[in-house]
Design an enzyme around this catalytic site. Structure first.
Site, mmCIF file in Angstrom:
data_model
loop_
_atom_site.group_PDB
_atom_site.id
_atom_site.type_symbol
_atom_site.label_atom_id
_atom_site.label_comp_id
_atom_site.label_asym_id
_atom_site.label_seq_id
_atom_site.Cartn_x
_atom_site.Cartn_y
_atom_site.Cartn_z
ATOM 1 N N ARG A 127 96.685 -15.236 53.524
ATOM 2 C CA ARG A 127 96.409 -15.348 54.879
ATOM 3 C C ARG A 127 96.589 -16.611 55.086
ATOM 4 N NH1 ARG A 127 91.912 -12.154 53.071
ATOM 5 N NH2 ARG A 127 90.652 -14.090 52.527
ATOM 6 N N TYR A 162 90.029 -9.145 28.318
ATOM 7 C CA TYR A 162 90.519 -10.605 28.612
ATOM 8 C C TYR A 162 92.122 -10.452 28.651
ATOM 9 C CZ TYR A 162 91.394 -15.476 28.303
ATOM 10 O OH TYR A 162 91.880 -16.877 28.517
HETATM 11 N N1 LIG Z 1 90.555 -23.142 26.957
HETATM 12 C C1 LIG Z 1 91.757 -22.643 26.259
HETATM 13 O O1 LIG Z 1 92.155 -22.864 25.432
HETATM 14 C C2 LIG Z 1 92.474 -21.581 27.319
HETATM 15 C C3 LIG Z 1 93.433 -21.032 26.866
HETATM 16 C C4 LIG Z 1 94.252 -19.865 27.752
HETATM 17 C C5 LIG Z 1 93.823 -19.913 29.074
HETATM 18 N N2 LIG Z 1 92.823 -20.419 29.630
HETATM 19 C C6 LIG Z 1 92.368 -20.274 30.910
HETATM 20 O O2 LIG Z 1 92.082 -21.138 31.694
HETATM 21 C C7 LIG Z 1 90.803 -20.918 32.377
HETATM 22 C C8 LIG Z 1 89.510 -21.852 32.153
HETATM 23 O O3 LIG Z 1 89.260 -21.841 30.718
HETATM 24 P P1 LIG Z 1 88.276 -22.586 30.403
HETATM 25 O O4 LIG Z 1 88.579 -22.987 28.745
HETATM 26 O O5 LIG Z 1 87.875 -23.863 31.114
HETATM 27 O O6 LIG Z 1 86.966 -21.686 30.273
HETATM 28 P P2 LIG Z 1 85.634 -21.874 30.643
HETATM 29 O O7 LIG Z 1 84.702 -20.787 30.659
HETATM 30 O O8 LIG Z 1 85.043 -23.345 30.624
HETATM 31 O O9 LIG Z 1 85.681 -22.119 32.492
HETATM 32 C C9 LIG Z 1 85.781 -20.779 32.919
HETATM 33 C C10 LIG Z 1 85.003 -21.085 34.410
HETATM 34 O O10 LIG Z 1 85.027 -19.966 35.271
HETATM 35 C C11 LIG Z 1 83.799 -19.716 35.771
HETATM 36 N N3 LIG Z 1 83.751 -18.154 36.261
HETATM 37 C C12 LIG Z 1 83.785 -17.341 35.331
HETATM 38 N N4 LIG Z 1 83.810 -16.192 36.090
HETATM 39 C C13 LIG Z 1 83.775 -16.461 37.407
HETATM 40 C C14 LIG Z 1 83.628 -15.624 38.511
HETATM 41 N N5 LIG Z 1 83.832 -14.292 38.358
HETATM 42 N N6 LIG Z 1 83.469 -16.356 39.669
HETATM 43 C C15 LIG Z 1 83.604 -17.746 39.671
HETATM 44 N N7 LIG Z 1 83.686 -18.553 38.449
HETATM 45 C C16 LIG Z 1 83.824 -17.859 37.696
HETATM 46 C C17 LIG Z 1 82.879 -20.179 34.797
HETATM 47 O O11 LIG Z 1 81.520 -20.342 35.102
HETATM 48 C C18 LIG Z 1 83.695 -21.190 34.155
HETATM 49 O O12 LIG Z 1 83.305 -22.674 34.949
HETATM 50 C C19 LIG Z 1 90.410 -19.671 32.262
HETATM 51 O O13 LIG Z 1 91.061 -18.820 33.292
HETATM 52 C C20 LIG Z 1 90.981 -19.208 30.904
HETATM 53 O O14 LIG Z 1 91.413 -17.996 30.697
HETATM 54 C C21 LIG Z 1 91.899 -21.400 28.790
#
Ligand SMILES: NC(=O)c1ccc[n+]([C@@H]2O[C@H](COP(=O)([O-])OP(=O)(O)OC[C@H]3O[C@@H](n4cnc5c(N)ncnc54)[C@H](O)[C@@H]3O)[C@@H](O)[C@H]2O)c1
Length: 343
Positions: free
Chosen positions: A109, A148
């Site tokens: 959008r 996931y």
């Molecule tokens: N940490 C890692 O090693 C890693 C590896 C691969 C991918 N990732 C990806 O990176 C991203 C961040 O990961 P992270 O380690 O910071 O995890 P995290 O859990 O610390 O952060 C995720 C954030 O998303 C928020 N959240 C979850 N569901 C939500 C929703 N429906 N609406 C709004 N907010 C929502 C949570 O409250 C949190 O603040 C994720 O998408 C994760 O899949 C992380």
């Protein structure tokens, strides 16, 4: 990085990686809108940013529609550790799939460029080592990790379909194991677990003989890669692996953390869980080529910064309640406990 006033939305901005991203974007002159439902994110991760007039926070769940005006979107919202994403698998899948649809619809959008935080988990239990982006993966669609893994795979599909069908400008990164300050203390990840156990002088739990290797990327390196990916030409979409290919055995990691914290912890060996995924190691050739990116922070330096972060937290915990009494946390309500899970 230029100092233009780009308006940037970060979903999951109060989480571990999201909070570091908000910080970097602000430092680069962006206006940042942090959207989070605080499922695993914490206010304390972003409270040092609240005084910045270019920073705004909105409590919102991305499974619901969102109407805002921005130039760029980083879609990070999704619990990332097995402990957290398996707590409510349906919500995890909704966040990945409905969240992607909502954010892509918004990008379409308002003609914003949109980044997806995908994951090495899209490779599942891989038959190819190290993993290149062309590998399609080996994922069990029915197991407890599927909410996931399959959610993130479906999100990638949505990103590419919105690009093909609606010309949305997309960037997809496959993030590998990342560690650093502001990791959630209860998320059961090996680095935070070992550091917390070492700081408490508790036994350090190792599954199997500890000879299995892992690779860990420091969060600052990841953020640099994400920004570089976002800055590439519109023709480069990804997916691109972002991780540190350097390998360390779990036992070496535990011994290093014990030495660095001056801990009295001993190693405690437990049987390897049946579904322990084999090692995932990123092939970062594409990131090197397209982003001129390579990880810079070595393990010792990254661990030092992470230990510095956890030290006062563990000290405060020890001061406020009897040792090991624990406080109510999301994992207390899990059908299985973190130590029974494979990471
Ligand atoms: N940490 C890692 O090693 C890693 C590896 C691969 C991918 N990732 C990806 O990176 C991203 C961040 O990961 P992270 O380690 O910071 O995890 P995290 O859990 O610390 O952060 C995720 C954030 O998303 C928020 N959240 C979850 N569901 C939500 C929703 N429906 N609406 C709004 N907010 C929502 C949570 O409250 C949190 O603040 C994720 O998408 C994760 O899949 C992380």
């Amino acid at each position: 990085m230029s100092f233009s006033r780009v308006r940037t939305l970060v979903t999951g901005g109060s989480g571990f990686i999201g909070s570091h991203l908000c910080e970097r974007l602000l430092a680069n002159g962006h206006e940042v809108l942090c959207v989070d439902n605080y499922y695993t994110g914490r206010r304390q991760n972003i409270e040092h940013l609240l005084a910045n007039p270019r920073f705004e926070v909105m409590r919102h769940d991305i499974t619901m529609n969102l109407y805002v005006e921005v130039d760029e979107i980083y879609n990070l919202a999704c619990p990332a550790s097995p402990v957290h994403y398996q707590f409510d698998p349906v919500q995890t899948l909704k966040t990945s799939v409905h969240g992607a649809i909502n954010m892509l619809g918004l990008a379409k959008r308002i003609k914003a460029k949109i980044f997806q935080a995908s994951t090495s988990e899209v490779y599942g239990d891989p038959h190819v080592h190290p993993q290149t982006e062309s590998y399609w993966g080996h994922v069990n669609p029915l197991g407890p990790r599927a909410c996931y893994d399959e959610g993130k795979r479906a999100a990638e599909t949505l990103f590419f379909d919105y690009h093909r069908q609606h010309d949305v400008r997309i960037k997809v990164a496959r993030i590998f194991n990342t560690y650093g300050p502001r990791m959630h203390p209860d998320d059961g990840r090996v680095v935070s677990n070992f550091i917390i156990q070492a700081l408490r002088d508790d036994p350090i739990t190792i599954y199997g003989n500890g000879e299995q290797t892992r690779s860990f990327g420091y969060v600052d390196d990841l953020i640099e890669g994400m920004l570089r990916l976002m800055a590439t030409d519109d023709g480069f979409l990804g997916p691109v692996n972002l991780g540190n290919p350097g390998e360390v055995s779990v036992r070496e990691l535990a011994e290093l953390i014990i030495a660095m914290t001056g801990s009295r912890s001993k190693l405690a060996f437990r049987p390897l869980p049946a579904d322990d995924p084999k090692q995932r190691q990123p092939d970062i050739t594409l990131a090197k080529q397209k982003l001129s990116w390579t990880p810079r922070v070595d393990l010792r330096e990254g661990l030092e910064r992470t230990i510095d972060y956890f030290r006062p937290i563990v000290a405060a915990e020890a001061a406020t309640r009897p040792a090991h009494s624990g406080s109510p946390k999301i994992t207390d309500r899990l059908p299985i406990q973190p130590e029974e899970m494979a990471f």
